[in-house]
Design a protein around this motif. Sequence first.
Motif, PDB file in Angstrom:
ATOM      1  N   ARG A  87       0.829  -1.202   0.000  1.00 54.93           N
ATOM      2  CA  ARG A  87       0.000   0.000   0.000  1.00 54.93           C
ATOM      3  C   ARG A  87       0.871   1.263   0.000  1.00 54.93           C
ATOM      4  N   LYS A  88       1.931   1.254   0.793  1.00 54.18           N
ATOM      5  CA  LYS A  88       2.825   2.419   0.858  1.00 54.18           C
ATOM      6  C   LYS A  88       3.416   2.714  -0.519  1.00 54.18           C
ATOM      7  N   GLU A  89       3.842   1.659  -1.230  1.00 56.90           N
ATOM      8  CA  GLU A  89       4.420   1.856  -2.564  1.00 56.90           C
ATOM      9  C   GLU A  89       3.388   2.432  -3.523  1.00 56.90           C
ATOM     10  N   LEU A  90       2.146   1.961  -3.425  1.00 51.40           N
ATOM     11  CA  LEU A  90       1.084   2.467  -4.304  1.00 51.40           C
ATOM     12  C   LEU A  90       0.738   3.917  -3.972  1.00 51.40           C
ATOM     13  N   LEU A  91       0.719   4.247  -2.691  1.00 52.79           N
ATOM     14  CA  LEU A  91       0.458   5.633  -2.292  1.00 52.79           C
ATOM     15  C   LEU A  91       1.525   6.569  -2.844  1.00 52.79           C
ATOM     16  N   GLU A  92       2.766   6.107  -2.814  1.00 49.20           N
ATOM     17  CA  GLU A  92       3.867   6.915  -3.342  1.00 49.20           C
ATOM     18  C   GLU A  92       3.739   7.130  -4.843  1.00 49.20           C
ATOM     19  N   GLU A  93       3.048   6.208  -5.520  1.00 48.38           N
ATOM     20  CA  GLU A  93       2.836   6.358  -6.966  1.00 48.38           C
ATOM     21  C   GLU A  93       1.562   7.135  -7.280  1.00 48.38           C
ATOM     22  N   GLY A  94       0.854   7.593  -6.240  1.00 51.46           N
ATOM     23  CA  GLY A  94      -0.302   8.463  -6.458  1.00 51.46           C
ATOM     24  C   GLY A  94      -1.653   7.787  -6.386  1.00 51.46           C
ATOM     25  N   TYR A  95      -1.711   6.519  -6.055  1.00 54.28           N
ATOM     26  CA  TYR A  95      -2.994   5.823  -5.954  1.00 54.28           C
ATOM     27  C   TYR A  95      -3.618   6.094  -4.592  1.00 54.28           C
ATOM     28  N   THR A  96      -4.935   6.056  -4.528  1.00 54.89           N
ATOM     29  CA  THR A  96      -5.659   6.305  -3.278  1.00 54.89           C
ATOM     30  C   THR A  96      -6.481   5.082  -2.901  1.00 54.89           C
ATOM     31  N   SER A 109      -3.188  -2.894  -6.958  1.00 57.33           N
ATOM     32  CA  SER A 109      -1.885  -3.369  -7.442  1.00 57.33           C
ATOM     33  C   SER A 109      -1.997  -3.896  -8.870  1.00 57.33           C
ATOM     34  N   TYR A 110      -3.060  -4.643  -9.143  1.00 54.70           N
ATOM     35  CA  TYR A 110      -3.234  -5.140 -10.511  1.00 54.70           C
ATOM     36  C   TYR A 110      -3.499  -3.993 -11.479  1.00 54.70           C
ATOM     37  N   MET A 111      -4.298  -3.043 -11.059  1.00 50.13           N
ATOM     38  CA  MET A 111      -4.570  -1.893 -11.917  1.00 50.13           C
ATOM     39  C   MET A 111      -3.291  -1.110 -12.217  1.00 50.13           C
TER      40      MET A 111
END
Length: 615
Positions: A87-96, A109-111
Amino acid sequence: MCGIAGWIDWERDLSHEQRTVQLMGKALECRGPDDHGAFLSRNAAFAHRRLVVVDPAGGAQPMTRRLGENAYTLVYNGELYNTDDVRKELLEEGYTFQSYSDTEVVLISYMAWGSRCLEKFNGIFAFAVWDEANQRLFMARDRLGVKPLFYARQGSRILFSSELKGILAHPDFVPEVDAEGLAEVFAIGPAKTPGHGIFKGVNEVRAGHWILASKEGMRDEVYWTLRSIPHEHTLEETVEHTRVLFEDAVRRQLVSDVPVCTFLSGGLDSSGVSAIAAEYYAQTGREPLHTYSVEIEDMEKHFTANSFQKSLDAPWAMKISEHLGTVHHRVVVPMQQMIDDLLTPLEVRDVPGMADIDVSMYLFCKAVKENHTVALTGEAADEVFGGYPWFHRQESLDADTFPWSLRLGERMRIMSSDLKETIRPEEYVSRRYQEALAEVERLPGEDAAEARVREIGYLSITRFLPTLLDRKDRMSMGASLEARVPFTDHRLVEYVYNVPWAMKACDGEIKGLLRRVLRDKLPHDALYRKKSPYPGTPNAEYLEATRRLALDMIADSNSPILPLIDVGAVKQLAQESYQPMEHRPWFGQILGTAQLFHYLVEVNEWLKTWKIRLV
């Protein structure tokens, strides 16, 4: 944990097929008694049954999220143990995110990363994602195959489900079994070939694989496999690195919003898991860990030490519990209950299984579920650390077949001539064995003895272990209990797989490496206790019950199994069973006489229950 099912059809409008998809989901109710949901669109219909473990409010499924103009819908069964990291990695990439559930982390993650998301996951899972804009279905399964997932492609249609019964619930699916399916049932037995669904046209998503399906076809890819690499660490470094990996695996798997316990037989593996868990509970100020052991009523009256089982588990489980300071629960399964539930595991498995040890495991899990929803178990340690006799017995090392198939002749004895001619059991097992060996990645410069142990390790992890994982999943989920298996953490498996045999068996001990890892956690005598298999029952009442059922079965001219077995051989076996004999628990094949009777009765009931057509 959960149950998932789905129906994709690129040439049929499914938006009004709610009744059918609900039937598929209803078949999986035991996997998810807490909640259910459905998703329907023109070409995709999903069903979900939920067992709430994390984020009761935010983890509802099927789950849909949008990326731009495209919608992605997920059904997911499993648990991510590194949810926060991903989740932290996805947040850093701008996902909510709208929740803190691992379900949403899997979907986002799949998206974000497509199939590459699997490389980032640490956990046990099987899931499917429908990509509406591209009209594609993505399915994936965890690296070791802890969570099941089956599918059937029929023309423009794909059916999938956590269990075979979800597919069988579809009104248009006809249950048929061909020669290959019969070979799996009679020659391979419960240790079935990876990817095989037994029923004609049904496959299993293989462990460490993903599948992308579209109207044009299906793509099946491997994202993880056992790699052979040189081991560079000293013994002391190996012990320390293994300890770090194992302790981290156990601690990660203690995360839950519902009570967690451990299975504790008193053997090395479950004792090790319980020791790490109890220590972590103490360090974090939690209440004492609850542990559970199982035994069959009057086991001490009927037990005789033998080459398969050296000692009873119960005293050792209590000893370890007292040492660790756990709250221990001793589950005693009544013999009459065992007999009453002889065929209950078949309802849970959908195919014939492991006889008495299925029954006791199912009843054990039901008892645990009364107070707990999640349990950590010791499965996989023998496969990973080399605990089985076949790792060191010359007969097994020299054999040109699976170590657990050395007594195939005992199974062939009860097969009819027609069945043997149809399935050619020895040839079939040999072909499957050669296929498995061909997968083993060779290590340049490795001597012949070490290379052979590597082969045995590969076979144990990829062919034998799935049998036990499948059993644990079905019996636990049949009782709506989530069973976690820290020894299947892929980082631990990858590392120990490449440890040389001399280190794995250090100090002249089978699983010597694991014993060193746990040296400061367990009492000395428990640490060096000889392996004891999961308890079957030597009680004569079990033999009497299964023998009676088998004889009744062959006396019934309507029994569908009759063309497949040698009735005379079964009668002779029944007559021989009145003589004293050593109790032989299930160990790779159904070897004990009582277990063989039980297995045949299961096969017959299976053929009747599903109205299976042999083709």
